[in-house]
Design a protein around this motif. Structure first.
Motif, short mmCIF file in Angstrom:
data_model
loop_
_atom_site.label_atom_id
_atom_site.label_comp_id
_atom_site.label_asym_id
_atom_site.label_seq_id
_atom_site.Cartn_x
_atom_site.Cartn_y
_atom_site.Cartn_z
N GLY A 9 0.82 -1.22 0.00
CA GLY A 9 0.00 0.00 0.00
C GLY A 9 0.84 1.26 0.00
N ASP A 10 0.16 2.39 -0.24
CA ASP A 10 0.82 3.69 -0.25
C ASP A 10 0.54 4.39 1.09
OD1 ASP A 10 1.64 6.27 -0.60
OD2 ASP A 10 0.23 6.75 -2.22
N PRO A 11 1.56 4.56 1.94
CA PRO A 11 1.32 5.15 3.27
C PRO A 11 0.95 6.64 3.22
CG PRO A 11 3.67 4.77 2.92
CD PRO A 11 2.96 4.18 1.75
N ASP A 12 1.15 7.28 2.05
CA ASP A 12 0.81 8.71 1.93
C ASP A 12 -0.61 8.92 1.41
OD1 ASP A 12 3.35 9.61 2.73
OD2 ASP A 12 4.14 9.17 0.72
N ARG A 13 -1.30 7.84 1.11
CA ARG A 13 -2.62 7.96 0.48
C ARG A 13 -3.63 8.64 1.41
NH1 ARG A 13 -6.65 8.57 -1.47
NH2 ARG A 13 -7.92 7.41 -2.96
N PHE A 14 -3.64 8.25 2.69
CA PHE A 14 -4.57 8.85 3.65
C PHE A 14 -3.72 9.41 4.81
CE2 PHE A 14 -6.73 5.21 1.69
CZ PHE A 14 -7.78 5.88 1.05
N VAL A 15 -3.83 10.70 5.03
CA VAL A 15 -2.96 11.32 6.05
C VAL A 15 -3.69 11.36 7.40
CG1 VAL A 15 -1.63 13.38 6.67
CG2 VAL A 15 -1.79 12.64 4.27
N MET A 16 -3.04 10.80 8.42
CA MET A 16 -3.62 10.77 9.78
C MET A 16 -2.95 11.87 10.61
SD MET A 16 -5.52 8.07 9.73
CE MET A 16 -5.65 7.29 8.16
N PRO A 17 -3.64 12.35 11.65
CA PRO A 17 -3.02 13.39 12.48
C PRO A 17 -1.87 12.82 13.31
CG PRO A 17 -5.05 12.62 13.48
CD PRO A 17 -4.94 11.93 12.14
N VAL A 18 -0.89 13.67 13.61
CA VAL A 18 0.20 13.25 14.50
C VAL A 18 -0.23 13.60 15.93
CG1 VAL A 18 2.66 13.57 15.04
CG2 VAL A 18 1.84 13.83 12.68
N LEU B 46 -5.14 1.88 2.94
CA LEU B 46 -5.65 2.18 4.29
C LEU B 46 -4.72 1.59 5.34
CD1 LEU B 46 -9.50 1.60 3.80
CD2 LEU B 46 -8.43 3.75 4.53
N CYS B 47 -4.33 0.33 5.15
CA CYS B 47 -3.45 -0.34 6.14
C CYS B 47 -2.09 0.35 6.19
CB CYS B 47 -3.28 -1.81 5.80
SG CYS B 47 -4.77 -2.76 6.13
N ALA B 48 -1.56 0.71 5.02
CA ALA B 48 -0.24 1.36 4.99
C ALA B 48 -0.30 2.71 5.70
CB ALA B 48 0.22 1.54 3.55
N SER B 49 -1.40 3.45 5.51
CA SER B 49 -1.52 4.78 6.13
C SER B 49 -1.71 4.66 7.64
CB SER B 49 -2.71 5.53 5.53
OG SER B 49 -2.58 5.62 4.13
N LEU B 50 -2.54 3.68 8.07
CA LEU B 50 -2.74 3.46 9.50
C LEU B 50 -1.42 3.06 10.16
CD1 LEU B 50 -4.67 2.97 11.97
CD2 LEU B 50 -4.86 0.60 11.18
#
Ligand code: KG4
Ligand code: ZN
Length: 341
Positions: A198-207, A246-250
């Motif tokens: 997966g692409d970890p930049d696809r969905f950005v989560m808050p830090v 989704l998994c990569a971004s999470l």
């Protein structure tokens, strides 16, 4: 002078949903048996009552197998180590009653082990493989389904918790994130697998912005829930179609948070060696990124083999080994504790 007899310790683990027994001879694994409980998967989490019953069914055959594989009779044991806590009280009771009875019958020391400390001691387990071992002091990032801690490890029995989670554990963040996507429990290993493509930049989560060395995963979970629900409003198959991204971004968000705090703890305490332990230490993304960070920062990084990361009894026996050497025998009426004060 004759060399002293090797120290033979039986370890018993029953804090959650794994019934496990292991034999260590002078700190080297002779057997490491784990019976995982499948009954919980369909409920989406561990059901305490079902866990206790399964422990009762498994404990005798698992201990028998551990002794048989090790080629050790119970009369040869020098001590019986068991998980005193933290964990599910009904589950802990099964292991503790068994260990107490065995120690009493064999007239050998009972050794009461803190499960989270035992996760850290996984680094000291020897199994014939040539693996470097951390020297003291070192920092350990202990990340499991129940706990997330940064621990300053001064000696096998002297550990100071520098930071801990304020809400969910790192493993729960993986499991709950996976559950939101409809993945079965425990979702952590599946998220790890799906994240690889997966692409970890696809969905950005808050830090998460938590002061000091504590962790918090609730913000990531809420943001992830919102991404999935919004996506599903337009496309009911969103979670399946975008599972890898989704998994990569999470996974990226969880690891970023864990590593930011680890880096801070290393600097604050002027440490050069860092280890990871606990079930989440099996995560391939966390392993790779910690090793990369260590190379940049000039740290030595220690990652135990997979079998000693998830719940196992070899780590309980390792803790028992050190308690035995320190003369810290537990009274036979020692009771389990769901959580230490
Ligand atoms: O240490 P452990 O076996 O049990 C506890 O003491 O909690 O940890 C279990 C946790 C679960 O939350 C599981 O999803 C997580 O470890 N886990 C993983 C991976 N393997 C296990 N999380 C992420 N990636 C993995 N590869
Ligand atoms: Zn554990």
């Amino acid at each position: 002078m004759p060399s002293p007899a090797p120290l033979i310790i039986l370890g018993i683990e029953s804090s959650c949903d794994e019934t496990a027994a292991a034999v260590l001879v002078d700190g080297t694994v002779r057997s490491n048996v784990v019976a995982s409980q499948e009954v919980h998967a369909k409920w989406g989490g561990v059901v305490p009552e079902l866990a206790s019953r399964a422990h009762q069914e498994h404990i005798v055959p698992v201990v028998r197998e551990a002794l048989a594989v090790a080629g050790i009779t119970k009369e040869q044991l020098h001590g019986v180590a068991f998980t005193q806590g933290p964990g599910l009280i009904g589950a802990l009771l099964v292991g503790s009653c068994f260990a107490r009875s065995l120690a009493q019958a064999l007239k050998i020391p009972l050794l009461a082990v803190d499960h989270i400390q035992a996760h850290v001691l996984a680094h000291l387990i020897r199994d014939g493989q040539d693996r470097p071992e951390p020297s003291f002091p070192f920092l350990n990032l202990t990340v499991s389904g129940g706990h997330s801690q940064l621990v300053h490890v001064r000696s096998p029995l002297d550990m100071q918790v520098l930071g801990a989670t304020l809400d969910d554990a790192a493993g729960e963040a993986f499991d709950k994130g996976g559950k939101i996507m409809g993945l079965p429990y425990p979702a952590g290993p599946l998220v790890d697998k799906l994240a690889r493509d997966g692409d970890p930049d696809r969905f950005v989560m808050p830090v998460p912005s938590i002061p000091g060395l504590d962790f918090s995963f609730s913000g990531i979970k809420t943001a992830f829930l919102s991404v999935v629900r919004k996506g599903e409003a337009d496309n009911p198959a969103f979670a399946t179609e975008h599972a890898n991204d989704l998994c990569a971004s999470l996974q990226r968000a969880i690891i970023d948070h864990l590593l930011a705090k680890t880096r801070r703890a290393m600097r604050d305490h002027d440490l050069r060696q860092v280890g990871i332990a606990g079930g989440v230490a099996a995560n391939s993304g966390l392993r790779t990124r910690l090793i990369e960070l260590g190379a940049r920062e000039g740290w030595e990084v220690f990652v135990p083999p997979f079998a000693y990361c998830t719940d196992n009894a070899a780590m309980i026996a390792m803790a028992g080994h050190h308690l035995f050497l320190a003369g810290r025998h537990a009274p036979l009426d020692t009771v389990p504790v769901a959580r230490f004060a």
